[in-house]
Each structure stands twice: as C-alpha cells, then as structure tokens.
Design a protein around this motif. Sequence first.
Motif, mmCIF file in Angstrom:
data_model
loop_
_atom_site.group_PDB
_atom_site.id
_atom_site.type_symbol
_atom_site.label_atom_id
_atom_site.label_comp_id
_atom_site.label_asym_id
_atom_site.label_seq_id
_atom_site.Cartn_x
_atom_site.Cartn_y
_atom_site.Cartn_z
ATOM 1 N N GLU A 123 -1.222 6.597 -11.501
ATOM 2 C CA GLU A 123 -0.928 6.656 -10.074
ATOM 3 C C GLU A 123 0.257 5.745 -9.738
ATOM 4 O OE1 GLU A 123 -2.683 7.989 -6.890
ATOM 5 O OE2 GLU A 123 -2.588 9.484 -8.490
ATOM 6 N N VAL A 124 0.269 4.563 -10.325
ATOM 7 C CA VAL A 124 1.360 3.624 -10.092
ATOM 8 C C VAL A 124 2.649 4.158 -10.720
ATOM 9 C CG1 VAL A 124 2.183 1.273 -10.521
ATOM 10 C CG2 VAL A 124 -0.228 1.679 -10.009
ATOM 11 N N ILE A 125 2.548 4.692 -11.937
ATOM 12 C CA ILE A 125 3.720 5.220 -12.628
ATOM 13 C C ILE A 125 4.279 6.425 -11.874
ATOM 14 C CG2 ILE A 125 4.490 6.375 -14.743
ATOM 15 C CD1 ILE A 125 2.406 4.631 -16.232
ATOM 16 N N GLY A 126 3.383 7.283 -11.393
ATOM 17 C CA GLY A 126 3.830 8.477 -10.688
ATOM 18 C C GLY A 126 4.514 8.159 -9.373
ATOM 19 N N SER A 127 3.998 7.168 -8.651
ATOM 20 C CA SER A 127 4.570 6.830 -7.349
ATOM 21 C C SER A 127 5.714 5.838 -7.456
ATOM 22 C CB SER A 127 3.485 6.242 -6.443
ATOM 23 O OG SER A 127 3.033 4.987 -6.953
ATOM 24 N N TRP A 163 -8.615 -3.644 -7.893
ATOM 25 C CA TRP A 163 -7.615 -3.304 -8.925
ATOM 26 C C TRP A 163 -6.226 -3.402 -8.318
ATOM 27 C CZ3 TRP A 163 -3.671 0.014 -10.151
ATOM 28 C CH2 TRP A 163 -3.419 0.266 -11.508
ATOM 29 N N LEU A 164 -5.372 -4.215 -8.930
ATOM 30 C CA LEU A 164 -3.974 -4.366 -8.518
ATOM 31 C C LEU A 164 -3.083 -3.950 -9.670
ATOM 32 C CD1 LEU A 164 -5.459 -6.392 -6.539
ATOM 33 C CD2 LEU A 164 -3.301 -7.679 -6.521
ATOM 34 N N GLY A 165 -2.124 -3.080 -9.406
ATOM 35 C CA GLY A 165 -1.178 -2.671 -10.431
ATOM 36 C C GLY A 165 0.210 -2.517 -9.847
ATOM 37 N N VAL A 166 1.221 -3.039 -10.542
ATOM 38 C CA VAL A 166 2.605 -2.909 -10.093
ATOM 39 C C VAL A 166 3.427 -2.321 -11.231
ATOM 40 C CG1 VAL A 166 2.459 -4.818 -8.458
ATOM 41 C CG2 VAL A 166 3.141 -5.275 -10.807
ATOM 42 N N PRO A 167 4.397 -1.471 -10.904
ATOM 43 C CA PRO A 167 5.196 -0.833 -11.963
ATOM 44 C C PRO A 167 6.172 -1.807 -12.603
ATOM 45 C CG PRO A 167 6.042 -0.229 -9.806
ATOM 46 C CD PRO A 167 4.790 -1.018 -9.564
ATOM 47 N N MET A 168 6.440 -1.596 -13.864
ATOM 48 C CA MET A 168 7.479 -2.336 -14.568
ATOM 49 C C MET A 168 8.639 -1.380 -14.803
ATOM 50 S SD MET A 168 5.368 -4.630 -17.343
ATOM 51 C CE MET A 168 4.758 -3.191 -18.246
ATOM 52 N N LYS A 169 9.840 -1.833 -14.474
ATOM 53 C CA LYS A 169 11.014 -0.978 -14.577
ATOM 54 C C LYS A 169 12.080 -1.643 -15.435
ATOM 55 C CE LYS A 169 10.310 1.094 -9.984
ATOM 56 N NZ LYS A 169 10.895 1.352 -8.652
ATOM 57 N N VAL A 201 2.953 -0.608 -16.504
ATOM 58 C CA VAL A 201 2.271 -1.231 -15.362
ATOM 59 C C VAL A 201 1.706 -2.570 -15.814
ATOM 60 C CG1 VAL A 201 0.371 -1.028 -13.707
ATOM 61 C CG2 VAL A 201 1.651 1.014 -14.397
ATOM 62 N N VAL A 202 1.813 -3.565 -14.947
ATOM 63 C CA VAL A 202 1.136 -4.838 -15.181
ATOM 64 C C VAL A 202 0.151 -5.019 -14.042
ATOM 65 C CG1 VAL A 202 2.947 -6.122 -13.980
ATOM 66 C CG2 VAL A 202 1.410 -7.329 -15.518
ATOM 67 N N GLY A 203 -1.061 -5.440 -14.370
ATOM 68 C CA GLY A 203 -2.066 -5.520 -13.328
ATOM 69 C C GLY A 203 -3.174 -6.497 -13.613
ATOM 70 N N VAL A 204 -3.958 -6.737 -12.578
ATOM 71 C CA VAL A 204 -5.155 -7.580 -12.662
ATOM 72 C C VAL A 204 -6.260 -6.855 -11.909
ATOM 73 C CG1 VAL A 204 -3.987 -9.809 -12.894
ATOM 74 C CG2 VAL A 204 -4.375 -8.853 -10.621
ATOM 75 N N GLN A 205 -7.491 -7.220 -12.204
ATOM 76 C CA GLN A 205 -8.618 -6.588 -11.526
ATOM 77 C C GLN A 205 -9.800 -7.551 -11.483
ATOM 78 O OE1 GLN A 205 -9.458 -3.110 -13.809
ATOM 79 N NE2 GLN A 205 -9.843 -4.222 -15.695
ATOM 80 N N SER A 206 -10.754 -7.227 -10.670
ATOM 81 C CA SER A 206 -11.968 -8.030 -10.559
ATOM 82 C C SER A 206 -13.167 -7.111 -10.685
ATOM 83 C CB SER A 206 -12.005 -8.757 -9.209
ATOM 84 O OG SER A 206 -13.249 -9.425 -9.045
ATOM 85 N N GLN A 207 -14.114 -7.534 -11.501
ATOM 86 C CA GLN A 207 -15.304 -6.727 -11.723
ATOM 87 C C GLN A 207 -16.342 -6.908 -10.621
ATOM 88 O OE1 GLN A 207 -15.360 -4.623 -14.241
ATOM 89 N NE2 GLN A 207 -13.448 -5.351 -15.174
ATOM 90 N N ASP A 208 -16.267 -8.026 -9.868
ATOM 91 C CA ASP A 208 -17.346 -8.290 -8.915
ATOM 92 C C ASP A 208 -16.892 -8.754 -7.539
ATOM 93 O OD1 ASP A 208 -16.380 -10.764 -9.616
ATOM 94 O OD2 ASP A 208 -18.137 -11.283 -10.835
ATOM 95 N N ASP A 209 -15.614 -9.115 -7.345
ATOM 96 C CA ASP A 209 -15.165 -9.621 -6.056
ATOM 97 C C ASP A 209 -14.053 -8.725 -5.505
ATOM 98 O OD1 ASP A 209 -14.403 -10.986 -3.833
ATOM 99 O OD2 ASP A 209 -13.894 -12.863 -4.861
ATOM 100 N N PRO A 210 -14.356 -7.897 -4.501
ATOM 101 C CA PRO A 210 -13.332 -7.005 -3.944
ATOM 102 C C PRO A 210 -12.294 -7.719 -3.099
ATOM 103 C CG PRO A 210 -15.367 -6.806 -2.713
ATOM 104 C CD PRO A 210 -15.669 -7.705 -3.879
#
Length: 392
Positions: A137-141, A171-177, A185-194
């Motif tokens: 989704e990040v790569i496409g957009s 879930w946070l993801g940003v494109p790398m160009k 894409v480089v990203g971070v996420q959380s399993q329990d804290d939105p």
Amino acid sequence: MCIRDRHEKGKGSSEQTAKTRGGTLFPVRISVNTVSGEAGGAFFFLVSFIGARERTICERTTSAFLDIFRAVYSSAELSEIFPPIRKALGQVLDTDDFFIALYNKETDAISFPYFENGEDPGSATYRNKEFASLCAEVIGSGEPKVYREEPLKDLHGRFGTESPGAASKLWLGVPMKAAGEIIGVVGVQSQDDPHLYSENDLALLASISEQISIAIDHKRMEKALRKTEKRYRGLLDSLQDGYYEVNLQGDFVYFNRALTRIFGYPSNELEGMDIRRFTDGATNQIMSQVFSDLTMTGEAVTDFEWRFLRKDEEQRRASMSISLIKDANGDAIGFQGILRDVTDQKRLEAALQHTQKMEAIGTLAGGIAHNFNNLLMGIQGNVSLMLMDLDK
C-alpha cells in the motif's frame, strides 16, 4: 533572564520556565542575540524560544542521523547496516517492532531483510500479488501510511496475512526512495498499543527514512561495483599478457597474475615497485619521456618496446601499450596498459631471418653454379669438336 542584562555581551542563552495560556509550566531554552545599529548601539534583540522536549528530540534526531551515517561507512555488507540503523532509530522512536522492506520492481516482490518483533531479527521474501500487503500500500501510493486497530483489521482482512506483523494494533510505514524510484518501506508497529506513535513520529520516521534510503542505495551500488570489479579482475587474471596500473610516479598500484610471472616477482614485492626499476638508465629516460608526453597529449602509446631484467637477472624484451588513467574530473591520476613478453618471439624472428638468409645464399650459390656449369658445358662441347679434328 533579563534581556537588558545580555545587552553588553551581545548574546546569551539560559534555561527558563515558561507558562502556557492555560497556566501550565514547561521548561524552555531562551536564546538572545543583539543586533546593533550603524552607530554601534543596540538596534533590537532577536529572541528565540525552544521547548526543552523539542530540543532533546532535535539532539537525538541529529545523533540518530550521525549513527546511521557511521553505520553505512563502517559496514561492508548491506545486511550489516540494519541493526545499527534500528539502534540509531531507537534513540527517537520505540523500535521493539521495527522492519525494513525492500521492493524489487523487476520481479514485483517485497522482501524483508530485517524484521524485529522484540525477539531475534528475521528475514523473508513475499511475492507481491496485486499489492496484497500493507507495505505494498505504501509502495503503491508512494506516501507514508498510518493504520490503527479497526482500519488495520480491515486491511488485513482484505489483503490476507502475507506480511509480518499482521496482528499489530498500530502500523507506521514510510516509503524509501532512491533516484526517484521507490526501493522499499521502513516502518515500526505496536502489537498492543494503538496510540504508541503520533503524527510527529510518522514525520520523524519519514525524515530518517531518507537517510536509510541513501544508505541502502549506497550499499547496493557498492555491492554492484564489487561484483563488477571482481568480474573485471577475473578477466584480467585470465590474460596471458601482463596488465598493469601505475600512479603518476610510476609505482605499481595494480597488476594481474601474468605480470608477476613476466617479471618473476611475487605480488607482495611487485606492489608499489617503480616500473623503471627493471630497466637501465638510457631506457628509463626514454620511458620517462613517453610518460611525460602521454600526460601532455593524452594520446595512447602502442607497441613501445623496451628491454627489462627479471628478478633472476635474465634480460628480456617486452612490447607495451600505455594509456592515461583519469579521475571523475578528468585529471590524470596514473597510467595503465598491456605488457607482452616478446623475447621468444624476437628469437624466433631472428632465427627465421637467419634461415631466410641462408636460403637466399643457397639460392644464389645454386644460380652461380648453374651459370658456371653452362659455361663449362660450352667449353666441353668446343673441346670435343677440337678433338675430332686431331690425330689420335
């Protein structure tokens, strides 16, 4: 801090406590610079305020940038830079769930060379079918994305669970160009804290992703260069003729295996040796002149013959080609060329010339003998006629 107190010094800064409109106190750093008029007196004061928290974030971000930069230039392989990048990013973000995804445009595949979810980092490759993943989704957009709880569940339900971290609540993801192309894409996420990350965190991650993109692209180019260089050196080592590169002073900086065989020196001794060491003074002057002319004109020299001594003091003859090596700015930095040992060839040519001379002499002698024989036949014939007129 009183602004007038800083007038004499011209500038100053100090930690102070400020109050918000609602009455909440917070720490700030106030910096004052005096701007003087033409007569030398104070014209006005330039005052800047920065919150202590923002300043700390700024310092940590700068430190993260420097750490990423060091990781790039101190690591040999691409895979070696990911743990230091994660550690550097951890100065400003929670990176217990951190990942880097790379996108291959040719194969339309997404790979995860680094993915850490609080345990040991792992890696995986996923075929990107119709962009069926969050990273896709990040790569496409081409834009940063933030997904929380319900929207995240909807996306997982729509796309399936192809990518790591499908059970995350944030879930946070940003494109790398690189060079205008999205490379991952480089990203971070959380399993329990939105609510672990904010929009500011996303902006920060996007900023740092630029440095990560540069790092990855740099390492990819290094790897491609090493691969090309390996192929190039393998080709040179397969040559029977000697290949050499010398600096402007004439010292060997690179050579293939054939050159060590030709000169009779091992590579560790030949490296850094002056190419003029193998010849006498008269030949050295000629070679120095050739190098000087080549530097001035830039025109390559071919079939330059010279005599040299091997390590075992055997005198040999060589035919050389010499061309100029230039840097990216077009400045001369050395010389390169091919050296062929023609000693045996010259001996064969000399032997052939000697044989041809002997054949010519033999042909000449045969012609002389043939002509002399013709004279003798005439004499013999006349003598026989004379004998017929004589009494027995």
